[in-house]
Design an enzyme around this catalytic site. Structure first.
Site, PDB file in Angstrom:
ATOM      1  N   GLU A  71       0.817  -1.212   0.000  1.00 46.17           N
ATOM      2  CA  GLU A  71       0.000   0.000   0.000  1.00 46.17           C
ATOM      3  C   GLU A  71       0.855   1.268   0.000  1.00 46.17           C
ATOM      4  O   GLU A  71       0.399   2.328  -0.414  1.00 46.17           O
ATOM      5  CB  GLU A  71      -0.895   0.049   1.245  1.00 46.17           C
ATOM      6  CG  GLU A  71      -2.007  -0.972   1.260  1.00 46.17           C
ATOM      7  CD  GLU A  71      -2.855  -0.843   2.505  1.00 46.17           C
ATOM      8  OE1 GLU A  71      -4.058  -0.542   2.366  1.00 46.17           O
ATOM      9  OE2 GLU A  71      -2.332  -1.035   3.621  1.00 46.17           O
ATOM     10  N   TYR A  96     -15.059  26.986  -0.682  1.00 46.46           N
ATOM     11  CA  TYR A  96     -14.833  25.552  -0.866  1.00 46.46           C
ATOM     12  C   TYR A  96     -13.683  25.260  -1.812  1.00 46.46           C
ATOM     13  O   TYR A  96     -12.984  24.263  -1.660  1.00 46.46           O
ATOM     14  CB  TYR A  96     -16.115  24.819  -1.296  1.00 46.46           C
ATOM     15  CG  TYR A  96     -16.701  25.288  -2.598  1.00 46.46           C
ATOM     16  CD1 TYR A  96     -16.212  24.832  -3.811  1.00 46.46           C
ATOM     17  CD2 TYR A  96     -17.769  26.174  -2.616  1.00 46.46           C
ATOM     18  CE1 TYR A  96     -16.758  25.263  -5.008  1.00 46.46           C
ATOM     19  CE2 TYR A  96     -18.320  26.607  -3.801  1.00 46.46           C
ATOM     20  CZ  TYR A  96     -17.803  26.149  -4.999  1.00 46.46           C
ATOM     21  OH  TYR A  96     -18.341  26.577  -6.170  1.00 46.46           O
ATOM     22  N   VAL A 137      -6.670   5.476   7.842  1.00 53.13           N
ATOM     23  CA  VAL A 137      -7.727   6.387   7.409  1.00 53.13           C
ATOM     24  C   VAL A 137      -8.168   7.269   8.575  1.00 53.13           C
ATOM     25  O   VAL A 137      -8.564   8.423   8.369  1.00 53.13           O
ATOM     26  CB  VAL A 137      -8.934   5.649   6.779  1.00 53.13           C
ATOM     27  CG1 VAL A 137      -8.564   5.052   5.435  1.00 53.13           C
ATOM     28  CG2 VAL A 137      -9.525   4.615   7.697  1.00 53.13           C
ATOM     29  N   GLU A 138      -8.086   6.750   9.797  1.00 54.01           N
ATOM     30  CA  GLU A 138      -8.448   7.541  10.976  1.00 54.01           C
ATOM     31  C   GLU A 138      -7.564   8.786  11.093  1.00 54.01           C
ATOM     32  O   GLU A 138      -8.053   9.887  11.356  1.00 54.01           O
ATOM     33  CB  GLU A 138      -8.317   6.696  12.258  1.00 54.01           C
ATOM     34  CG  GLU A 138      -9.318   5.574  12.368  1.00 54.01           C
ATOM     35  CD  GLU A 138      -8.881   4.257  11.715  1.00 54.01           C
ATOM     36  OE1 GLU A 138      -9.512   3.228  12.008  1.00 54.01           O
ATOM     37  OE2 GLU A 138      -7.920   4.255  10.917  1.00 54.01           O
ATOM     38  N   LYS A 173     -11.540   4.056   1.504  1.00 53.05           N
ATOM     39  CA  LYS A 173     -10.708   3.412   0.493  1.00 53.05           C
ATOM     40  C   LYS A 173     -11.671   2.695  -0.439  1.00 53.05           C
ATOM     41  O   LYS A 173     -12.683   2.145  -0.002  1.00 53.05           O
ATOM     42  CB  LYS A 173      -9.750   2.405   1.135  1.00 53.05           C
ATOM     43  CG  LYS A 173      -8.639   3.043   1.932  1.00 53.05           C
ATOM     44  CD  LYS A 173      -7.711   1.945   2.436  1.00 53.05           C
ATOM     45  CE  LYS A 173      -6.486   2.482   3.095  1.00 53.05           C
ATOM     46  NZ  LYS A 173      -5.555   1.397   3.461  1.00 53.05           N
TER      47      LYS A 173
END
Length: 118
Positions: free
Chosen positions: A21, A53, A72-73, A98
């Site tokens: 990864e 934005y 991801v956290e 993901k």
């Protein structure tokens, strides 16, 4: 509270705990809800009275290109804090997914919510 949102924001970044990864960028999807500090823009119709934005998108792209994450956290927390600290949002909800990483699972990820809506 007025909420600005970004949905299905896809970008490529290095994320993961496994060696494979960490070698090739993966496509992730962000869904972000951003609490606006006031509703002045509804009255003035002026971008100066809201959170832009386009600047948020550019800043997220810039930071994720420069910094790899293992989890991801941690990525979700980083994006949440960036929006609160750099753009003055009182509340933010960030979903990081993901895509197609595990056979039979379309998305996997986490949702973090930071700040106060009230």
């Amino acid at each position: 509270m007025d909420i600005l949102f970004l949905r299905e924001f896809k970008l490529d970044t290095i994320i993961g705990i496994y060696d494979w990864e960490r070698k090739i960028p993966q496509t992730i999807q962000l869904d972000v809800e951003i609490g606006l500090p006031n509703s002045r823009a509804c009255e003035t119709d002026n971008v100066e009275d809201t959170i832009d934005y386009a600047k948020i998108v550019a800043r997220i792209q810039e930071t994720l290109a420069a910094k790899p994450f293992s989890l991801v956290e941690a990525l979700a927390e980083h994006v949440a804090q960036l929006i609160i600290n750099e753009f003055g949002s009182p509340w933010v909800k960030v979903s990081v997914a993901k895509l197609g990483l595990i056979r039979g699972i379309k998305q996997l990820g986490v949702v973090v919510e930071r700040g106060s809506k009230g």
